[in-house]
Design a protein around this motif. Structure first.
Motif, PDB file in Angstrom:
ATOM      1  N   MET A   1      38.422  49.852  -9.569  1.00 34.26           N
ATOM      2  CA  MET A   1      38.600  48.547 -10.199  1.00 34.26           C
ATOM      3  C   MET A   1      37.254  48.018 -10.690  1.00 34.26           C
ATOM      4  O   MET A   1      36.258  48.100  -9.981  1.00 34.26           O
ATOM      5  CB  MET A   1      39.205  47.570  -9.184  1.00 34.26           C
ATOM      6  N   ASN A   2      37.240  47.522 -11.911  1.00 34.38           N
ATOM      7  CA  ASN A   2      36.012  46.933 -12.419  1.00 34.38           C
ATOM      8  C   ASN A   2      35.649  45.692 -11.611  1.00 34.38           C
ATOM      9  O   ASN A   2      36.518  44.941 -11.177  1.00 34.38           O
ATOM     10  CB  ASN A   2      36.178  46.540 -13.894  1.00 34.38           C
ATOM     11  N   ARG A   3      34.366  45.477 -11.449  1.00 34.91           N
ATOM     12  CA  ARG A   3      33.874  44.262 -10.806  1.00 34.91           C
ATOM     13  C   ARG A   3      32.509  43.950 -11.418  1.00 34.91           C
ATOM     14  O   ARG A   3      31.881  44.811 -12.030  1.00 34.91           O
ATOM     15  CB  ARG A   3      33.761  44.436  -9.288  1.00 34.91           C
ATOM     16  N   PRO A   4      32.027  42.729 -11.240  1.00 36.99           N
ATOM     17  CA  PRO A   4      30.726  42.390 -11.817  1.00 36.99           C
ATOM     18  C   PRO A   4      29.596  43.167 -11.141  1.00 36.99           C
ATOM     19  O   PRO A   4      29.684  43.519  -9.967  1.00 36.99           O
ATOM     20  CB  PRO A   4      30.582  40.888 -11.518  1.00 36.99           C
ATOM     21  N   TRP A   5      28.556  43.437 -11.924  1.00 37.66           N
ATOM     22  CA  TRP A   5      27.316  43.977 -11.362  1.00 37.66           C
ATOM     23  C   TRP A   5      26.611  42.820 -10.669  1.00 37.66           C
ATOM     24  O   TRP A   5      26.373  41.776 -11.268  1.00 37.66           O
ATOM     25  CB  TRP A   5      26.453  44.558 -12.465  1.00 37.66           C
ATOM     26  N   ARG A   6      26.303  42.993  -9.395  1.00 38.04           N
ATOM     27  CA  ARG A   6      25.741  41.904  -8.593  1.00 38.04           C
ATOM     28  C   ARG A   6      24.221  42.027  -8.536  1.00 38.04           C
ATOM     29  O   ARG A   6      23.682  42.941  -7.901  1.00 38.04           O
ATOM     30  CB  ARG A   6      26.307  41.948  -7.178  1.00 38.04           C
ATOM     31  N   LEU A   7      23.560  41.097  -9.175  1.00 44.60           N
ATOM     32  CA  LEU A   7      22.102  41.059  -9.151  1.00 44.60           C
ATOM     33  C   LEU A   7      21.655  40.008  -8.139  1.00 44.60           C
ATOM     34  O   LEU A   7      21.975  38.823  -8.277  1.00 44.60           O
ATOM     35  CB  LEU A   7      21.554  40.715 -10.538  1.00 44.60           C
ATOM     36  N   GLY A   8      20.945  40.432  -7.110  1.00 45.49           N
ATOM     37  CA  GLY A   8      20.409  39.496  -6.131  1.00 45.49           C
ATOM     38  C   GLY A   8      19.101  38.914  -6.636  1.00 45.49           C
ATOM     39  O   GLY A   8      18.216  39.647  -7.082  1.00 45.49           O
ATOM     40  N   LEU A   9      18.995  37.606  -6.592  1.00 41.12           N
ATOM     41  CA  LEU A   9      17.770  36.909  -7.015  1.00 41.12           C
ATOM     42  C   LEU A   9      17.124  36.293  -5.786  1.00 41.12           C
ATOM     43  O   LEU A   9      17.763  35.526  -5.053  1.00 41.12           O
ATOM     44  CB  LEU A   9      18.118  35.809  -8.026  1.00 41.12           C
ATOM     45  N   THR A  10      15.854  36.629  -5.554  1.00 35.73           N
ATOM     46  CA  THR A  10      15.167  36.071  -4.394  1.00 35.73           C
ATOM     47  C   THR A  10      13.683  35.942  -4.690  1.00 35.73           C
ATOM     48  O   THR A  10      13.193  36.383  -5.723  1.00 35.73           O
ATOM     49  CB  THR A  10      15.429  36.933  -3.133  1.00 35.73           C
ATOM     50  N   GLY A  11      12.983  35.324  -3.760  1.00 34.31           N
ATOM     51  CA  GLY A  11      11.546  35.100  -3.907  1.00 34.31           C
ATOM     52  C   GLY A  11      11.121  34.045  -2.913  1.00 34.31           C
ATOM     53  O   GLY A  11      11.924  33.206  -2.491  1.00 34.31           O
ATOM     54  N   SER A  12       9.886  34.084  -2.521  1.00 33.19           N
ATOM     55  CA  SER A  12       9.380  33.122  -1.543  1.00 33.19           C
ATOM     56  C   SER A  12       9.313  31.727  -2.146  1.00 33.19           C
ATOM     57  O   SER A  12       9.422  31.545  -3.368  1.00 33.19           O
ATOM     58  CB  SER A  12       7.996  33.565  -1.062  1.00 33.19           C
ATOM     59  N   ILE A  13       9.097  30.739  -1.291  1.00 36.59           N
ATOM     60  CA  ILE A  13       9.001  29.348  -1.729  1.00 36.59           C
ATOM     61  C   ILE A  13       7.919  29.194  -2.810  1.00 36.59           C
ATOM     62  O   ILE A  13       6.849  29.794  -2.722  1.00 36.59           O
ATOM     63  CB  ILE A  13       8.711  28.426  -0.525  1.00 36.59           C
ATOM     64  N   GLY A  14       8.253  28.429  -3.841  1.00 36.84           N
ATOM     65  CA  GLY A  14       7.280  28.141  -4.876  1.00 36.84           C
ATOM     66  C   GLY A  14       7.072  29.240  -5.900  1.00 36.84           C
ATOM     67  O   GLY A  14       6.165  29.158  -6.739  1.00 36.84           O
ATOM     68  N   MET A  15       7.916  30.257  -5.876  1.00 36.93           N
ATOM     69  CA  MET A  15       7.736  31.392  -6.797  1.00 36.93           C
ATOM     70  C   MET A  15       8.503  31.233  -8.108  1.00 36.93           C
ATOM     71  O   MET A  15       8.390  32.074  -8.996  1.00 36.93           O
ATOM     72  CB  MET A  15       8.151  32.698  -6.113  1.00 36.93           C
ATOM     73  N   GLY A  16       9.304  30.172  -8.235  1.00 31.86           N
ATOM     74  CA  GLY A  16      10.008  29.948  -9.495  1.00 31.86           C
ATOM     75  C   GLY A  16      11.441  30.441  -9.511  1.00 31.86           C
ATOM     76  O   GLY A  16      12.018  30.662 -10.576  1.00 31.86           O
ATOM     77  N   LYS A  17      12.038  30.560  -8.325  1.00 33.58           N
ATOM     78  CA  LYS A  17      13.398  31.101  -8.246  1.00 33.58           C
ATOM     79  C   LYS A  17      14.426  30.184  -8.891  1.00 33.58           C
ATOM     80  O   LYS A  17      15.307  30.647  -9.620  1.00 33.58           O
ATOM     81  CB  LYS A  17      13.745  31.372  -6.781  1.00 33.58           C
ATOM     82  N   SER A  18      14.323  28.890  -8.632  1.00 34.60           N
ATOM     83  CA  SER A  18      15.305  27.956  -9.192  1.00 34.60           C
ATOM     84  C   SER A  18      15.227  27.925 -10.717  1.00 34.60           C
ATOM     85  O   SER A  18      16.259  27.899 -11.404  1.00 34.60           O
ATOM     86  CB  SER A  18      15.076  26.548  -8.635  1.00 34.60           C
ATOM     87  N   THR A  19      14.007  27.951 -11.237  1.00 33.61           N
ATOM     88  CA  THR A  19      13.832  27.983 -12.696  1.00 33.61           C
ATOM     89  C   THR A  19      14.446  29.256 -13.281  1.00 33.61           C
ATOM     90  O   THR A  19      15.142  29.215 -14.300  1.00 33.61           O
ATOM     91  CB  THR A  19      12.339  27.908 -13.055  1.00 33.61           C
ATOM     92  N   THR A  20      14.213  30.382 -12.615  1.00 32.32           N
ATOM     93  CA  THR A  20      14.738  31.658 -13.094  1.00 32.32           C
ATOM     94  C   THR A  20      16.262  31.677 -13.023  1.00 32.32           C
ATOM     95  O   THR A  20      16.931  32.175 -13.951  1.00 32.32           O
ATOM     96  CB  THR A  20      14.137  32.824 -12.287  1.00 32.32           C
ATOM     97  N   ALA A  21      16.824  31.118 -11.964  1.00 32.24           N
ATOM     98  CA  ALA A  21      18.289  31.019 -11.873  1.00 32.24           C
ATOM     99  C   ALA A  21      18.834  30.223 -13.056  1.00 32.24           C
ATOM    100  O   ALA A  21      19.869  30.576 -13.643  1.00 32.24           O
ATOM    101  CB  ALA A  21      18.701  30.360 -10.559  1.00 32.24           C
ATOM    102  N   GLY A  22      18.131  29.159 -13.430  1.00 30.11           N
ATOM    103  CA  GLY A  22      18.531  28.359 -14.582  1.00 30.11           C
ATOM    104  C   GLY A  22      18.509  29.156 -15.881  1.00 30.11           C
ATOM    105  O   GLY A  22      19.354  28.950 -16.768  1.00 30.11           O
ATOM    106  N   LEU A  23      17.555  30.077 -15.995  1.00 31.60           N
ATOM    107  CA  LEU A  23      17.472  30.915 -17.202  1.00 31.60           C
ATOM    108  C   LEU A  23      18.674  31.859 -17.285  1.00 31.60           C
ATOM    109  O   LEU A  23      19.183  32.127 -18.385  1.00 31.60           O
ATOM    110  CB  LEU A  23      16.167  31.718 -17.200  1.00 31.60           C
ATOM    111  N   PHE A  24      19.131  32.369 -16.158  1.00 38.16           N
ATOM    112  CA  PHE A  24      20.346  33.199 -16.166  1.00 38.16           C
ATOM    113  C   PHE A  24      21.557  32.361 -16.575  1.00 38.16           C
ATOM    114  O   PHE A  24      22.408  32.826 -17.346  1.00 38.16           O
ATOM    115  CB  PHE A  24      20.577  33.836 -14.787  1.00 38.16           C
ATOM    116  N   ARG A  25      21.627  31.123 -16.077  1.00 33.68           N
ATOM    117  CA  ARG A  25      22.741  30.258 -16.470  1.00 33.68           C
ATOM    118  C   ARG A  25      22.712  29.995 -17.973  1.00 33.68           C
ATOM    119  O   ARG A  25      23.764  29.947 -18.619  1.00 33.68           O
ATOM    120  CB  ARG A  25      22.679  28.931 -15.699  1.00 33.68           C
TER     121      ARG A  25
END
Length: 201
Positions: A1-25
């Protein structure tokens, strides 16, 4: 069955994770946010409120978990953290499963998990993107946040896997110190590559 490719996004505090998540959105990719899930569970009527009330009664006021009081309780009794995580993690995992079930037809989804390595969540994703920046950039970003001081920053860092180790275990790394436009280009290129390589995941 097809399913989405799951990309895990992580990084330590202050590394820009929230901004990068916004770019994916911005690129139209559904993003599940572990922190947002915890916020919902701690809010009034949230699924974790009763469990926290049983473990740290002073942290629950007016039917919601106050995170600053919870931090104080953990500081006074560090062993409390393990008990809280044991209660909350299954609820977060159930929320993540619900997100995945609701996005079965997407080619790619992002799972934004700050403690992906530390919490043993690496096995729920197909590949891992770590966002990183030089230590001096990270420090300046974090200390610019309201209410943050050096002691708090160092306490948080002590709980997180060192950045160098995260980068070594990553499938992809984006250096966010080069600015938002460079990160935006990196995100677009990465998505293009994933979509081409994993059309039939």
């Amino acid at each position: 069955m097809n399913r989405p490719w799951r990309l895990g996004l992580t990084g330590s505090i202050g590394m820009g994770k929230s901004t990068t998540a916004g770019l994916f959105r911005e690129e139209g990719v559904p993003v599940w946010d572990a922190d947002a899930s915890v916020h919902e569970l701690y809010a009034k009527g949230g699924g974790a409120v009763a469990a926290i009330a049983g473990l740290a009664p002073d942290a629950v006021i007016d039917g919601e978990v106050r995170r600053e009081r919870l931090r104080d309780a953990i500081a006074a009794d560090p062993a409390l953290l393990d008990r809280i995580e044991a209660a909350v993690h299954p609820l977060v995992a159930a929320d993540r499963l619900g997100f995945l079930a609701g996005h079965q037809d997407e080619p790619v989804v992002v799972l934004d998990i700050p403690l992906l390595f530390e919490g043993g969540s690496a096995d729920v994703v197909d590949e891992i993107l770590v966002v990183s920046a030089p230590a001096e950039v990270q420090r300046a970003r974090v200390l610019a946040r309201p209410g943050m001081d050096i002691a708090s920053f160092e306490r948080i860092l002590a709980r997180q896997l060192p950045d160098a180790e995260k980068r070594a275990r990553a499938t992809y790394v984006i250096d966010t110190s080069r600015g938002v436009e460079a990160a935006r280009a990196d995100v677009a290129a990465l998505l293009d590559r994933i979509r081409k390589e994993h059309r039939h995941a």
